[in-house]
Scaffold this motif. Structure first.
Motif, short mmCIF file in Angstrom:
data_model
loop_
_atom_site.label_atom_id
_atom_site.label_comp_id
_atom_site.label_asym_id
_atom_site.label_seq_id
_atom_site.Cartn_x
_atom_site.Cartn_y
_atom_site.Cartn_z
N UNK A 65 29.80 -1.60 -119.04
CA UNK A 65 31.04 -2.21 -118.55
C UNK A 65 30.80 -3.61 -117.99
N UNK A 66 29.90 -4.35 -118.62
CA UNK A 66 29.65 -5.72 -118.22
C UNK A 66 28.66 -5.89 -117.09
N UNK A 67 28.16 -4.77 -116.52
CA UNK A 67 27.20 -4.83 -115.42
C UNK A 67 25.79 -4.54 -115.93
N UNK A 68 24.86 -5.46 -115.69
CA UNK A 68 23.49 -5.25 -116.14
C UNK A 68 22.84 -4.13 -115.34
N UNK A 69 22.13 -3.27 -116.07
CA UNK A 69 21.50 -2.10 -115.45
C UNK A 69 20.08 -2.44 -115.01
N UNK A 70 19.83 -2.33 -113.71
CA UNK A 70 18.51 -2.63 -113.17
C UNK A 70 17.94 -1.48 -112.35
#
Length: 269
Positions: A65-70
């Motif tokens: 959803x547009x959020x980078x996974x870290x």
């Protein structure tokens, strides 16, 4: 919903560089069930750990959803093969554990209501007070499924979640999973060694090759909601996947047609 762009992950093993996966890109739409199929050592688990935030990529990125996974998040739940239930907690308390760890706290009344809802949804109504030692393997995996779903995750990751179960138990769990996922429009990314499992559950299947792990083939599963292992289309897709796997140097008997695939079965969602 999920965007993966050119992700690469290498490991250092006794001073030797191991290229686990390299330059993998794909997208997943909301409500899709996508499987990654391949033999041992092709990087499936590494890939899933990158998607879930348990590992960081050396290059490229994963976004949901547009959020980078870290890092891991309660928004993206993972179901493992080993259930990971706490033996001193009963079914209801094991499912509630997922809500207890959320940042957004809910009242005990709301929490218990949600817990009972998902216990019933996975077909364990009446077992809320039972302990893991009193449950079969299939029932334990249903508890793990309820625990993952109770937080209403945006994405469900599955790491060979049904790998240790017998064919009949698998079939029953497939029905539970599909009914819940379709009714709630959940997005699922799963890895498996089982060709028929991938065909029963998936909208698309990615076949991986090893050394380094890459996507070799993408197969669209153009089947009806009722999936019959004896149908012509099912058999043709199975043959296509077997052929794709046979091209990979990691192809093993374990990646060939499973015991369950010898049984003509239909799934009703």
């Amino acid at each position: 919903m999920i965007e993966v762009k050119h992700i690469t992950k290498h490991f250092n093993s006794n001073g030797k560089l191991v290229r686990a996966i390299e330059d993998i890109s794909f997208d997943v739409k909301k409500g899709e069930i996508v499987s990654f199929l391949g033999g041992s050592g092709c990087g499936k688990t590494t890939l899933l750990n990158l998607l879930a935030g348990f590992l960081k990529a050396d290059d490229g990125y994963v976004s949901i959803n547009g959020n980078k996974i870290e890092k891991p998040s309660a928004k993206y739940q993972t179901i493992f093969q080993n259930y990971a239930l706490l033996p001193w907690r009963n079914v209801a308390d094991n499912v509630a554990l997922a809500l207890e760890t959320k940042k957004e706290k809910v009242s005990k009344t709301e929490r218990y209501k949600a817990v009972l809802k998902y216990i019933k949804m996975v077909g364990l109504d009446g077992f809320a007070k039972s302990f893991p030692a009193q449950l079969s393997g299939g029932m334990k995996q249903r508890v793990a499924l309820a625990r993952a779903l109770v937080t209403d995750p945006e994405v469900l990751f599955m790491d060979e979640a049904f790998g240790a179960l017998d064919p009949i138990t698998k079939r029953n769990l497939y029905r539970h999973l599909l009914r819940i996922v379709r009714s709630d429009n959940k997005t699922v990314v799963m890895i498996t060694h089982d060709i028929d499992e991938a065909l029963y559950l998936s909208d698309r299947i990615f076949v991986m090759q090893p050394n380094p792990g890459k996507i070799q083939t993408e197969v669209k599963v153009d089947l009806d909601e009722v999936r019959d292992a004896s149908s012509v289309n099912f058999l043709q897709l199975r043959a296509k996947l077997i052929n794709a796997l046979s091209i990979s140097s990691s192809f093993t008997q374990r990646s060939s047609v499973s015991r369950s695939s010898r049984l003509p079965m239909s799934l009703y969602v």
